[in-house]
Design a protein around this motif. Structure first.
Motif, PDB file in Angstrom:
ATOM      1  N   TRP A  40      31.057  38.631  40.828  1.00 16.70           N
ATOM      2  CA  TRP A  40      31.218  38.975  39.407  1.00 16.70           C
ATOM      3  C   TRP A  40      30.202  39.985  38.882  1.00 16.70           C
ATOM      4  CZ3 TRP A  40      35.804  37.570  38.309  1.00 16.70           C
ATOM      5  CH2 TRP A  40      36.325  36.336  38.713  1.00 16.70           C
ATOM      6  N   ASP A  57      36.570  37.120  34.008  1.00 16.63           N
ATOM      7  CA  ASP A  57      37.887  36.887  33.394  1.00 16.63           C
ATOM      8  C   ASP A  57      37.681  36.107  32.111  1.00 16.63           C
ATOM      9  OD1 ASP A  57      39.837  38.038  35.164  1.00 16.63           O
ATOM     10  OD2 ASP A  57      39.103  36.615  36.656  1.00 16.63           O
ATOM     11  N   HIS A  71      38.865  34.336  42.404  1.00 18.23           N
ATOM     12  CA  HIS A  71      39.696  34.993  41.387  1.00 18.23           C
ATOM     13  C   HIS A  71      41.085  34.384  41.354  1.00 18.23           C
ATOM     14  CE1 HIS A  71      41.438  38.115  44.345  1.00 18.23           C
ATOM     15  NE2 HIS A  71      40.888  37.144  45.005  1.00 18.23           N
ATOM     16  N   ARG A 132      53.171  36.744  36.130  1.00 15.48           N
ATOM     17  CA  ARG A 132      52.104  36.826  35.132  1.00 15.48           C
ATOM     18  C   ARG A 132      52.640  37.184  33.753  1.00 15.48           C
ATOM     19  NH1 ARG A 132      46.792  39.619  37.810  1.00 15.48           N
ATOM     20  NH2 ARG A 132      45.653  38.295  36.361  1.00 15.48           N
ATOM     21  N   LYS A 165      44.004  46.106  31.644  1.00 14.11           N
ATOM     22  CA  LYS A 165      44.522  45.961  33.006  1.00 14.11           C
ATOM     23  C   LYS A 165      46.015  45.662  32.981  1.00 14.11           C
ATOM     24  CE  LYS A 165      43.447  40.990  33.508  1.00 14.11           C
ATOM     25  NZ  LYS A 165      42.502  40.004  34.065  1.00 14.11           N
ATOM     26  N   HIS A 166      46.746  45.778  34.040  1.00 13.65           N
ATOM     27  CA  HIS A 166      46.420  46.328  35.336  1.00 13.65           C
ATOM     28  C   HIS A 166      47.112  47.660  35.378  1.00 13.65           C
ATOM     29  CE1 HIS A 166      46.507  41.873  35.539  1.00 13.65           C
ATOM     30  NE2 HIS A 166      45.414  42.012  36.247  1.00 13.65           N
ATOM     31  N   ARG A 176      51.972  42.139  45.693  1.00 12.58           N
ATOM     32  CA  ARG A 176      51.368  42.977  44.653  1.00 12.58           C
ATOM     33  C   ARG A 176      50.305  43.925  45.180  1.00 12.58           C
ATOM     34  NH1 ARG A 176      47.025  39.330  41.266  1.00 12.58           N
ATOM     35  NH2 ARG A 176      46.076  38.287  43.033  1.00 12.58           N
ATOM     36  N   MET A 209      41.044  48.624  34.376  1.00 12.10           N
ATOM     37  CA  MET A 209      41.191  48.083  35.732  1.00 12.10           C
ATOM     38  C   MET A 209      42.445  48.674  36.369  1.00 12.10           C
ATOM     39  SD  MET A 209      41.743  44.171  37.065  1.00 12.10           S
ATOM     40  CE  MET A 209      40.302  43.446  36.310  1.00 12.10           C
ATOM     41  N   TYR A 212      46.696  46.818  41.763  1.00 13.43           N
ATOM     42  CA  TYR A 212      46.736  46.752  43.227  1.00 13.43           C
ATOM     43  C   TYR A 212      47.809  47.662  43.830  1.00 13.43           C
ATOM     44  CZ  TYR A 212      44.124  42.219  43.238  1.00 13.43           C
ATOM     45  OH  TYR A 212      43.196  41.230  43.122  1.00 13.43           O
ATOM     46  N   ASP A 244      40.964  46.385  40.706  1.00 17.76           N
ATOM     47  CA  ASP A 244      41.235  44.956  40.643  1.00 17.76           C
ATOM     48  C   ASP A 244      40.509  44.342  41.851  1.00 17.76           C
ATOM     49  OD1 ASP A 244      42.094  42.438  40.095  1.00 17.76           O
ATOM     50  OD2 ASP A 244      44.216  42.955  39.947  1.00 17.76           O
ATOM     51  N   SER A 366      43.676  33.687  37.863  1.00 18.53           N
ATOM     52  CA  SER A 366      42.344  34.139  37.459  1.00 18.53           C
ATOM     53  C   SER A 366      42.089  33.966  35.974  1.00 18.53           C
ATOM     54  CB  SER A 366      42.159  35.608  37.838  1.00 18.53           C
ATOM     55  OG  SER A 366      43.081  36.410  37.133  1.00 18.53           O
ATOM     56  N   GLU A 432      49.594  33.448  38.728  1.00 21.41           N
ATOM     57  CA  GLU A 432      49.263  34.734  39.321  1.00 21.41           C
ATOM     58  C   GLU A 432      49.600  34.722  40.814  1.00 21.41           C
ATOM     59  OE1 GLU A 432      45.308  35.869  38.430  1.00 21.41           O
ATOM     60  OE2 GLU A 432      45.149  37.152  40.186  1.00 21.41           O
TER      61      GLU A 432
HETATM   62  C1  BGC Z   1      43.515  39.651  39.063  1.00 26.51           C
HETATM   63  C2  BGC Z   1      42.765  40.238  37.875  1.00 26.51           C
HETATM   64  C3  BGC Z   1      41.470  39.489  37.679  1.00 26.51           C
HETATM   65  C4  BGC Z   1      40.666  39.575  38.958  1.00 26.51           C
HETATM   66  C5  BGC Z   1      39.332  38.848  38.888  1.00 26.51           C
HETATM   67  C6  BGC Z   1      42.659  39.544  40.296  1.00 26.51           C
HETATM   68  O1  BGC Z   1      43.296  38.784  41.279  1.00 26.51           O
HETATM   69  O2  BGC Z   1      44.647  40.434  39.334  1.00 26.51           O
HETATM   70  O3  BGC Z   1      43.554  40.162  36.717  1.00 26.51           O
HETATM   71  O4  BGC Z   1      40.773  40.024  36.584  1.00 26.51           O
HETATM   72  O5  BGC Z   1      41.405  38.971  40.019  1.00 26.51           O
HETATM   73  O6  BGC Z   1      39.521  37.475  38.828  1.00 26.51           O
END
Ligand code: BGC
Length: 818
Positions: A40, A57, A71, A132, A165-166, A176, A209, A212, A244, A366, A432
């Protein structure tokens, strides 16, 4: 967070100081700032007083982890206020509310010494099965962009950066990290990028951000057209682009496209690649310097002035804001018999459905927040003064037949006059890294609904879930209230709406189709391997349903109130629409006024949506009161993205400006004549389905004509050796060790699901979608590139040779860890 608040380490404040600081850095120090220190935090350069920053996050509450980091929502985070998720907040259409929630989130982040909050997420909801969807705002870029912009302003008002994001076209969770999103230029600009453009203009996020996925063949994080040509040159963005998590493919290519920060740590692997590229002369050091300057600028923006104490957070008032946000966002979908609000005539009330006692108030992954408290609807209803005669769960969360529960629920219902039936999507449904498989509620819930309805009682359904579901019982119930994923205060807010203590004012920011088959991208969504073709182009959500006249369950912008509103005196020009709204009922309420613009040729055979939302406002009115509502029309209200010009063009003609309460409830209209150069592109002869809007069955040939190029292969190459950029899912269907590996991960999924651990199970999806290149980068130094070479031999059919190389590399690594 080492040096962040040390007054002696104050970073330079001007560009010249920053240049001077960069000049004093070694190449290795510069490269070190391009990736995280850990999961982080960014790296510090203590020698030069450059502190580390923490990025955390997630969009609807703080997810700061103290212990083990991930995450995926697996390990715990410190308690924080869980606000309604973006899909829920969007239903409020309340820009000021979003700014307040953003500010409260920013304040919690500042109090925890967090420099950047990783949100908001504002990808467009291309398909309601997107895993998501609950984290995103809308199917419409105006709603997404305006609300995200306000949210960003709020977060940043606390001196904490937001991360929009994203970016961009992260339309699905399936594959993804590798999927190539194929989108034509008009859809890209008019829809998928437009919300981001508005958010940049209105919120100026300090970080963006990158997503992917690939966009038209190039990873978003390496996509110079998008990250430089559009984001920086067209929109004037000057902040920092962060990957990301694990989203870096080629580090140098990322840098060249303007990415300054790769997260999380790669244990120095990619920093060394940067150093090597500069030394080899393949990367100009000036490019690296520009990225370093962006990191330093972010450090300066987010640094708390020396000597200022960390702000404190009042969790009580933050909770009250969470309740208020939920109240503004809950949508009354139907109330045909006027059963709501529940008055004395509601009589004896049975509360049925597991979600009443154990609410679902956020999604998985996340964004998972550890709430400071959770209000359950059942407790709030019991405290409301209603005659609640009992509660039964009625079904199990996981879709299994629970006859005892259902029987007890029916016995309770038989004793009541009114049944409040709490249904919804369970925790495993929305997460996610996984797209939903269908649009249905669990069968055990549908069975219960049918059985309760057969008793002939008054039935009010209360829904939980962050995305559309099919509602086969919709015409047979007395009312439907949608709480979405309403955050930790949602239970109280739902009870307030049911009793009438709060007059509902939310409206859907997405369409509820009658059935999944009606969705224009239904056929292929989430089912392809290498590419995801956006064949429906501009016809997304209401733009499709309205163009084709398809019936829907609830239209975009729909939501009822306990009062009524009259619209009069519309005045419109090319800049704005003004209308008088009067509360004609007997209680205070709020109305979301929507302005749609219909192009002169849209209804005819032209490649245009039937009409598009171009402005909105929420107005609160006492009973009997009127207000004049002035709504500015969107910047591109009369424009298309002209692909020949490579820019927006205003299309002249007589436009209808429609003002109303939903995308299918217009109350007034006016004609506005717009000047401009005639546009020949409206009726492309060779694109018949794009003119009619019947895009559910566009064939590859017509899509290729729209794109102006041949389509890349939608499937993974059969039998080709797997490379670093390939994902682990590509081991599927292969023999030997590759097939074994795939089978192992699939079995883990099955076992974890049987054990009732859906979150952990979903994370096997994450593992399958991970590229091989991530293994060394995410291993914390345990698995290096040479070991990956051995592993790739193993999956590519040279098992023993691979084992040998891997063991040798592992031994070398043990002897010489660096
Ligand atoms: C997610 C992001 C998130 C990041 C950090 C990724 O897997 O797509 O939205 O901010 O992880 O947790």
């Amino acid at each position: 967070m080492t040096a962040r608040h040390d007054p002696d380490t104050t970073a330079s404040a001007t560009e010249a100081d920053r240049r001077d600081l960069i000049a004093r850095m070694t190449l290795a120090e510069k490269a070190s700032l391009m990736s995280g220190a850990n999961f982080w935090n960014t790296k510090a350069v203590e020698r030069l007083g450059i502190p580390s920053m923490m990025l955390t996050d997630g969009p609807h509450g703080l997810r700061k982890q103290g212990g083990a980091a991930d995450h995926l929502g697996l390990n715990a985070s410190i308690p924080a206020t869980c606000f309604p998720t973006a899909a829920t907040l969007a239903n409020s259409w309340d820009v000021a509310l979003l700014e307040r929630v953003g500010a409260a989130l920013g304040a919690e982040a500042a109090a925890e010494d967090v420099s950047v909050v990783l949100g908001p997420g504002l990808n467009l909801k291309r398909n309601p099965l997107g895993g998501r969807s609950f984290e995103y705002f809308s199917e419409d870029p105006q709603v997404s962009g305006k609300l995200a912009g306000a949210f960003i302003r709020g977060i940043q008002s606390s001196g904490v950066g937001a991360s929009m994001k994203h970016f961009a076209v992260n339309s699905q969770e399936t594959h993804r990290m590798s999927i190539d999103e194929i989108v034509d230029e008009r859809a890209l600009h008019e829809l998928y990028l437009e919300g981001f453009r508005i958010a940049v203009a209105e919120g100026d996020p300090w970080t963006v951000m990158s997503s992917y996925n690939k966009i038209n063949g190039v990873y978003a994080n390496e996509n110079q057209d998008v990250l430089i040509g559009i984001l920086r040159e067209r929109w004037g963005y000057e902040g920092l682009v962060v990957t990301d998590w694990g989203g870096n493919n080629d580090r140098v290519a990322g840098l060249l496209a303007g990415n300054a920060l790769e997260m999380p740590s790669t244990d120095g692997v990619t920093d060394a690649e940067i150093v090597a590229a500069v030394e080899a002369g393949t990367l100009d050091e000036a490019v690296l310097d520009a990225r370093v300057a962006e990191v330093l600028a972010l450090v300066e923006r987010t640094r708390r002035p020396a000597g200022t104490p960390a702000p404190t957070v009042d969790h009580e008032s933050a909770h009250e804001l969470a309740v208020e946000a939920a109240r503004q966002a809950i949508v009354l979908l139907a109330n045909p018999t006027g059963v709501l609000p529940l008055g004395p005539s509601a009589g004896r009330i049975a509360v049925i459905g597991d979600f009443a006692e154990t609410p679902r108030y956020q999604g998985a992954g996340s964004s998972l927040v550890n709430p400071t408290r959770v209000d359950a609807p059942l407790a709030a209803l019991r405290a409301s003064g209603l005659d609640v005669v009992g509660y039964e769960s009625g079904f199990t969360r996981r879709d299994s037949a629970a006859r005892g529960r259902q029987r007890r629920a029916l016995e309770l219902a038989a004793k009541a006059d009114t049944v409040l039936l709490f249904l919804g999507l369970d925790e495993s449904a929305e997460a996610e890294a996984v797209d939903r498989q269908h649009l249905r509620l669990a069968q055990n819930q549908l069975d219960l609904a049918d059985a309760v309805l057969a008793l002939g009682k008054r039935v009010v359904v209360i829904l939980a879930g962050g995305a559309p579901v099919e509602l086969p019982f919709a015409d047979r119930v007395d009312a439907i209230v949608h709480g979405y994923l309403a955050g930790q205060g949602g239970g109280r807010a739902v009870a307030d709406v049911l009793t009438g203590a709060v007059n509902p004012s939310g409206k859907l920011a997405e369409t509820y189709p009658l059935a999944y088959a009606d969705v224009p991208s239904a056929a292929a969504f989430g089912r392809t391997e290498a590419t995801s073709e956006h064949r429906e182009s501009l016809y997304l959500g209401y733009r499709y349903y309205d163009k084709t006249g398809t019936d829907v369950r609830y239209p975009f912008g729909h939501g009822l109130s306990y009062t009524t509103f009259a619209y009069t005196d519309l005045e419109a020009d090319a800049e704005r629409a003004g209308v008088t709204v009067t509360n004609t009922g007997d209680r205070v309420g709020a109305e979301i006024v929507q302005v749609y613009v219909e192009a002169p040729d849209a209804a005819a055979d032209a490649f245009r949506a039937a009409r598009e939302l171009r402005g909105f406002a929420k107005v609160r009115l006492e009973a009997g009161a009127s207000a004049r509502v002035e709504i500015e029309l969107a910047e591109h209200a009369f424009d298309v993205f002209d692909t020949d010009l490579g820019d927006w063009r205003t299309v002249p003609g007589a436009y209808r400006v429609l003002v109303g309460a939903s995308s299918r409830d217009f109350r007034l209209d006016a004609t506005v004549t717009v000047e401009g150069e005639p546009w020949a592109g409206a009726t492309p002869a060779d694109l018949p389905r794009y003119r009619s809007g019947r895009v559910a069955d566009v064939d590859a040939a017509e899509f290729e004509r729209l794109l102006g190029r041949p389509l890349p292969s939608p499937t993974w190459p059969v039998g080709a050796p797997l490379t670093r950029a390939d994902i682990i899912a590509q081991t599927r269907g292969r023999g030997g060790f590759a097939g074994f590996l795939h089978g192992l991960i699939e079995s883990a999924y099955t076992v974890l699901m049987r054990l009732g651990r859906p979150h952990a199970a979903n994370n096997t999806r994450f593992a399958l979608d991970m590229p091989f290149r991530s293994l060394p980068r995410l291993s914390g130094g345990k698995f290096d590139e040479a070991m990956l070479d051995g592993f790739l031999l193993m999956v590519n059919g040279r098992f023993w040779r691979g084992v040998r190389d891997l063991i040798r590399a592992a031994r070398r690594r043990r002897r010489d860890p660096r």
